[in-house]
Design a protein around this motif. Structure first.
Motif, PDB file in Angstrom:
ATOM      1  N   UNK A 117       0.831  -1.206   0.041  1.00  0.00           N
ATOM      2  CA  UNK A 117      -0.142  -0.230   0.137  1.00  0.00           C
ATOM      3  C   UNK A 117       0.886   1.365  -0.071  1.00  0.00           C
ATOM      4  N   UNK A 118       2.035   1.420   0.712  1.00  0.00           N
ATOM      5  CA  UNK A 118       2.775   2.445   1.021  1.00  0.00           C
ATOM      6  C   UNK A 118       4.132   2.328   0.433  1.00  0.00           C
ATOM      7  N   UNK A 119       4.228   1.134  -0.245  1.00  0.00           N
ATOM      8  CA  UNK A 119       5.693   0.890  -0.714  1.00  0.00           C
ATOM      9  C   UNK A 119       5.436   0.049  -2.015  1.00  0.00           C
ATOM     10  N   UNK A 120       6.537  -0.026  -2.669  1.00  0.00           N
ATOM     11  CA  UNK A 120       6.433  -0.718  -4.069  1.00  0.00           C
ATOM     12  C   UNK A 120       6.777  -2.224  -3.769  1.00  0.00           C
ATOM     13  N   UNK A 121       6.019  -3.170  -4.349  1.00  0.00           N
ATOM     14  CA  UNK A 121       5.845  -4.457  -4.411  1.00  0.00           C
ATOM     15  C   UNK A 121       7.387  -5.079  -4.491  1.00  0.00           C
ATOM     16  N   UNK A 127      10.650  -8.163  -3.021  1.00  0.00           N
ATOM     17  CA  UNK A 127      11.355  -8.898  -3.722  1.00  0.00           C
ATOM     18  C   UNK A 127      12.874  -8.744  -3.745  1.00  0.00           C
ATOM     19  N   UNK A 128      13.353  -7.631  -4.085  1.00  0.00           N
ATOM     20  CA  UNK A 128      14.787  -7.029  -4.099  1.00  0.00           C
ATOM     21  C   UNK A 128      15.584  -7.331  -3.093  1.00  0.00           C
ATOM     22  N   UNK A 129      14.756  -7.006  -1.658  1.00  0.00           N
ATOM     23  CA  UNK A 129      15.458  -6.937  -0.426  1.00  0.00           C
ATOM     24  C   UNK A 129      15.452  -8.391   0.350  1.00  0.00           C
ATOM     25  N   UNK A 130      14.429  -9.189   0.231  1.00  0.00           N
ATOM     26  CA  UNK A 130      14.318 -10.329   0.933  1.00  0.00           C
ATOM     27  C   UNK A 130      14.292 -11.593   0.032  1.00  0.00           C
ATOM     28  N   UNK A 131      14.245 -11.486  -1.445  1.00  0.00           N
ATOM     29  CA  UNK A 131      14.487 -12.514  -2.241  1.00  0.00           C
ATOM     30  C   UNK A 131      13.359 -13.261  -2.898  1.00  0.00           C
ATOM     31  N   UNK A 132      13.446 -14.203  -3.981  1.00  0.00           N
ATOM     32  CA  UNK A 132      12.505 -14.642  -4.429  1.00  0.00           C
ATOM     33  C   UNK A 132      11.758 -15.555  -3.644  1.00  0.00           C
ATOM     34  N   UNK A 133      12.434 -16.471  -2.759  1.00  0.00           N
ATOM     35  CA  UNK A 133      11.405 -17.335  -1.921  1.00  0.00           C
ATOM     36  C   UNK A 133      10.432 -16.633  -1.380  1.00  0.00           C
TER      37      UNK A 133
END
Length: 288
Positions: free
Chosen positions: A199-203, A207-213
């Motif tokens: 809601x307040x950040x981009x999806x 993915x980029x910070x915590x990884x695909x899993x």
């Protein structure tokens, strides 16, 4: 009259009985609205005030102070998510409390107990509609030209959130009769709802910070899918986003994969909530 035509008074046809008692549902919804705004000066206008204040707080705290408003049409991006999460929060929260709040009726007469959670969802829809109209007006102001698929995605998102909130509402409404701690658990869940969806950040930051899993499990949240579908329907077709060099960054296969996945998960939760509710409703009058 044959014995086969008789049914135990503590058994019901579940949500099908709600369809058969539409007139009674209408009366309960009207009663809930009158009770909520009794002796209120603003009345239904409170459905504008709360999201308006929430919007201003988030806009200045995140958009202005933290610089997130550099994203094209950040106002539309944020508001389209806020109204959907607010709808879910009100529908789920009020449905959880609905049976206990109507304990006097449950103890005195028999009626389908599902009427109370369903009525709470309908009241939330009544409050959602004015906010949605404001969103539409803002979208047109910013040059909104959606496609048919995007609009159908928004309809699917609304259906998804309605099923999810009703399913969880039925589940926790039944649990709340037996264990009043359920309300506190729901309050914690609703407190996290805004932050567990983009809601307040981009999806793609998830993915980029915590990884695909981690992102895969994050994406299985129906609220995440619904918010992304609202972004696709109301934010991405606005002029500034269409004309931006990078365009609207949305998840892949949002309509073809994630919309059906979200609908299936929400339907399964609705079926689970109805099953638990029907199993426990015979004890409601005794416990209340």
């Amino acid at each position: 009259m044959s014995s086969e035509s008789l049914a135990a008074p503590d058994k019901s046809g579940g949500l099908l009985d709600v369809l058969r008692r539409r007139d009674l549902l209408r009366l309960i919804v009207r009663k809930e609205l009158k009770v909520r705004y009794r002796s209120s000066v603003l009345g239904l206008l409170w459905s504008y005030v709360r999201p308006g204040v929430q919007f201003l707080v988030f806009y200045f705290a995140l958009g202005v102070f933290l610089g997130l408003n550099k994203q094209p049409n950040f106002v539309i991006y944020m508001f389209s998510g806020i109204i959907l999460v607010n709808f879910f929060s009100e529908a789920f929260g009020q449905a959880t409390r609905s049976v206990v709040a109507n304990g006097a009726l449950v103890k005195k007469i028999y009626l389908p107990r599902e009427l109370f959670p369903v009525a709470s969802v309908w009241v939330a829809i009544v409050h959602f509609l004015p906010q949605f109209l404001i969103l539409l007006a803002a979208c047109f102001f910013f040059g909104w030209t959606p496609g048919f698929g995007q609009l159908m995605g928004a309809v699917g998102a609304f259906v998804m959130v309605t099923m999810l909130s009703l399913g969880l509402g039925l589940l926790f409404a039944a649990a709340n009769v037996l264990f009043r701690d359920s309300e506190n658990i729901v309050d914690l869940m609703l407190m996290m709802a805004t932050w567990l969806s983009p809601v307040l950040y981009a999806w793609y930051l998830v993915r980029d910070t915590l990884g695909e899993t981690f992102y895969f499990f994050y994406q299985l949240n129906p609220m995440t899918i619904a918010v992304e579908l609202f972004h696709a329907a109301f934010w991405s077709p606005t002029a500034a986003v269409r004309n931006a060099p990078e365009g609207a960054r949305l998840p892949d296969n949002l309509l073809s994969l994630w919309l059906p996945v979200g609908l299936v998960i929400s339907l399964l939760i609705l079926m689970l909530g109805q099953s638990v509710f029907r199993r426990l409703e015979g004890r409601f009058a005794q416990e209340l």
